[in-house]
Write a protein that holds these residues in place. Structure first.
Motif, mmCIF file in Angstrom:
data_model
loop_
_atom_site.group_PDB
_atom_site.id
_atom_site.type_symbol
_atom_site.label_atom_id
_atom_site.label_comp_id
_atom_site.label_asym_id
_atom_site.label_seq_id
_atom_site.Cartn_x
_atom_site.Cartn_y
_atom_site.Cartn_z
ATOM 1 N N ALA A 37 0.908 -1.212 -0.123
ATOM 2 C CA ALA A 37 0.048 -0.043 0.098
ATOM 3 C C ALA A 37 0.971 1.123 0.193
ATOM 4 N N ASP A 38 2.042 1.172 0.859
ATOM 5 C CA ASP A 38 2.996 2.407 0.637
ATOM 6 C C ASP A 38 3.514 2.601 -0.521
ATOM 7 N N ARG A 39 3.852 1.488 -1.481
ATOM 8 C CA ARG A 39 4.208 1.488 -2.632
ATOM 9 C C ARG A 39 3.286 2.162 -3.659
ATOM 10 N N CYS A 40 2.107 1.803 -3.433
ATOM 11 C CA CYS A 40 0.988 2.420 -4.160
ATOM 12 C C CYS A 40 0.951 4.246 -3.928
ATOM 13 N N ALA A 41 1.304 4.593 -2.669
ATOM 14 C CA ALA A 41 1.048 5.761 -2.099
ATOM 15 C C ALA A 41 2.427 6.661 -2.881
ATOM 16 N N LEU A 42 3.442 5.833 -2.814
ATOM 17 C CA LEU A 42 4.739 6.538 -3.682
ATOM 18 C C LEU A 42 4.490 6.817 -4.838
ATOM 19 N N GLU A 43 4.059 5.722 -5.668
ATOM 20 C CA GLU A 43 3.325 5.714 -7.186
ATOM 21 C C GLU A 43 2.432 7.018 -7.209
ATOM 22 N N ALA A 44 1.568 7.306 -6.514
ATOM 23 C CA ALA A 44 0.756 8.144 -6.453
ATOM 24 C C ALA A 44 1.407 9.629 -6.167
ATOM 25 N N LEU A 115 0.728 11.312 1.837
ATOM 26 C CA LEU A 115 0.288 10.116 1.456
ATOM 27 C C LEU A 115 0.791 8.915 2.026
ATOM 28 N N THR A 116 0.045 7.894 2.436
ATOM 29 C CA THR A 116 0.469 6.714 3.124
ATOM 30 C C THR A 116 -0.277 5.712 2.376
ATOM 31 N N GLY A 117 0.088 4.509 2.863
ATOM 32 C CA GLY A 117 -0.706 3.138 2.854
ATOM 33 C C GLY A 117 -1.818 3.129 3.599
ATOM 34 N N ALA A 118 -2.956 2.701 3.251
ATOM 35 C CA ALA A 118 -4.244 2.440 4.118
ATOM 36 C C ALA A 118 -4.080 1.357 5.223
ATOM 37 N N THR A 119 -3.375 0.537 4.492
ATOM 38 C CA THR A 119 -3.068 -0.745 5.795
ATOM 39 C C THR A 119 -1.714 -1.206 5.478
ATOM 40 N N SER A 120 -1.290 -2.025 6.720
ATOM 41 C CA SER A 120 0.233 -2.235 6.642
ATOM 42 C C SER A 120 -0.140 -3.806 6.312
ATOM 43 N N MET A 121 0.775 -4.460 5.767
ATOM 44 C CA MET A 121 0.562 -5.737 5.435
ATOM 45 C C MET A 121 1.156 -6.797 6.619
ATOM 46 N N VAL A 142 -9.554 8.210 2.985
ATOM 47 C CA VAL A 142 -9.193 7.121 3.368
ATOM 48 C C VAL A 142 -9.474 5.947 2.167
ATOM 49 N N GLY A 143 -8.623 5.233 1.730
ATOM 50 C CA GLY A 143 -8.610 4.091 0.983
ATOM 51 C C GLY A 143 -8.802 4.553 -0.743
ATOM 52 N N ALA A 144 -8.084 5.570 -0.961
ATOM 53 C CA ALA A 144 -8.235 5.942 -2.350
ATOM 54 C C ALA A 144 -7.508 5.108 -3.307
ATOM 55 N N TRP A 145 -7.956 5.053 -4.518
ATOM 56 C CA TRP A 145 -7.391 4.125 -5.603
ATOM 57 C C TRP A 145 -6.709 4.987 -6.626
ATOM 58 N N ALA A 146 -6.969 6.510 -6.721
ATOM 59 C CA ALA A 146 -6.192 7.331 -7.750
ATOM 60 C C ALA A 146 -6.214 8.689 -6.938
ATOM 61 N N VAL A 147 -5.250 9.456 -7.250
ATOM 62 C CA VAL A 147 -5.252 10.741 -6.338
ATOM 63 C C VAL A 147 -4.724 11.794 -7.661
ATOM 64 N N THR A 180 -4.901 8.115 2.107
ATOM 65 C CA THR A 180 -4.299 6.744 2.258
ATOM 66 C C THR A 180 -4.542 6.099 0.975
ATOM 67 N N MET A 181 -3.675 5.406 0.628
ATOM 68 C CA MET A 181 -3.755 4.614 -0.783
ATOM 69 C C MET A 181 -4.164 3.297 -0.415
ATOM 70 N N SER A 182 -5.190 2.525 -1.101
ATOM 71 C CA SER A 182 -5.585 1.144 -0.979
ATOM 72 C C SER A 182 -4.204 0.386 -1.569
ATOM 73 N N PRO A 183 -4.041 -0.951 -0.965
ATOM 74 C CA PRO A 183 -2.930 -1.849 -1.693
ATOM 75 C C PRO A 183 -3.690 -2.144 -2.976
ATOM 76 N N GLY A 184 -2.720 -2.246 -3.948
ATOM 77 C CA GLY A 184 -3.027 -3.051 -5.375
ATOM 78 C C GLY A 184 -3.622 -1.955 -6.257
ATOM 79 N N THR A 185 -3.369 -0.496 -5.862
ATOM 80 C CA THR A 185 -3.906 0.437 -7.134
ATOM 81 C C THR A 185 -2.722 0.675 -7.814
ATOM 82 N N LEU A 186 -3.027 1.598 -8.847
ATOM 83 C CA LEU A 186 -2.287 2.068 -9.665
ATOM 84 C C LEU A 186 -1.231 1.112 -10.307
ATOM 85 N N LYS A 187 -1.572 0.130 -11.153
ATOM 86 C CA LYS A 187 -0.677 -0.882 -11.505
ATOM 87 C C LYS A 187 -0.700 -0.607 -13.141
#
Length: 187
Positions: A37-44, A115-121, A142-147, A180-187
């Protein structure tokens, strides 16, 4: 515009084996990866940077030695990475880390977006983002898929689930804000 992205690491699941016969978990390789989820936040954050020319600053999610995570942020396009040190927050929970990170944001001169991940793995919890927003006194999404961020606003796309349908909804908040970004977004 300055974007703070909060990043953390987690034990790489490919190095973990479960032996059901003996009822044990074995760590074959102790390697760490960036939280999904943090990787998605970084990409966003990097996408907003590309669109607006913003500065991206990476901060660690916790007191663990996150050298590799911060180096990965720099190698993918973050402008700066700040390593937090000190004895006062070793073993800190999400509430304490939120206050530490809020102080770090203030010490850096503030920010427009965090920006940060919505959940921790590792724990499955998603407390850090909301607690950090509260500590900063900022609105949160909370729980965004795109920003997207521009003109003093942040817009985020969320998934809206109902009994029989799933759709998308766009929400916005005034800057400064935390998303906060949801995991699995921005692929």
């Amino acid at each position: 515009m300055r974007i703070i992205v909060i990043l953390g690491r987690v034990l790489d699941p490919s190095g973990i084996a479960v032996n059901r016969r003996v009822g044990r978990i074995f760590v074959n390789r102790e390697e760490y990866v960036l939280q999904p989820a943090d990787r998605c936040a970084l990409e966003a954050a990097l996408q907003v940077k590309d669109a607006t020319g913003a500065e991206v600053v990476a901060l660690p999610r916790g007191p663990l030695p996150d050298d590799d995570v911060l180096r990965q942020a720099l190698s993918t396009g973050a402008d700066r990475a700040v390593y937090l040190t000190g004895d006062g927050f070793q073993g800190a929970d999400a509430a304490v880390m939120a206050r530490v990170l809020a102080a770090a944001v203030e010490r850096l001169g503030g920010a427009d977006l965090a920006l940060t991940g919505a959940t921790s793995m590792d724990t499955g919890q998603g407390q850090l983002g909301p607690r950090l927003a509260e500590a900063l006194g900022w609105p949160q999404i909370v729980g965004a898929w795109a920003v997207e961020a521009a003109d003093g606003l942040v817009q985020a796309v969320l998934i809206r689930k109902r009994k029989d349908t799933t759709g998308y909804v766009t929400v916005e908040a005034d800057l400064p804000a935390l998303v906060t970004m949801s995991p699995g977004t921005l692929k």
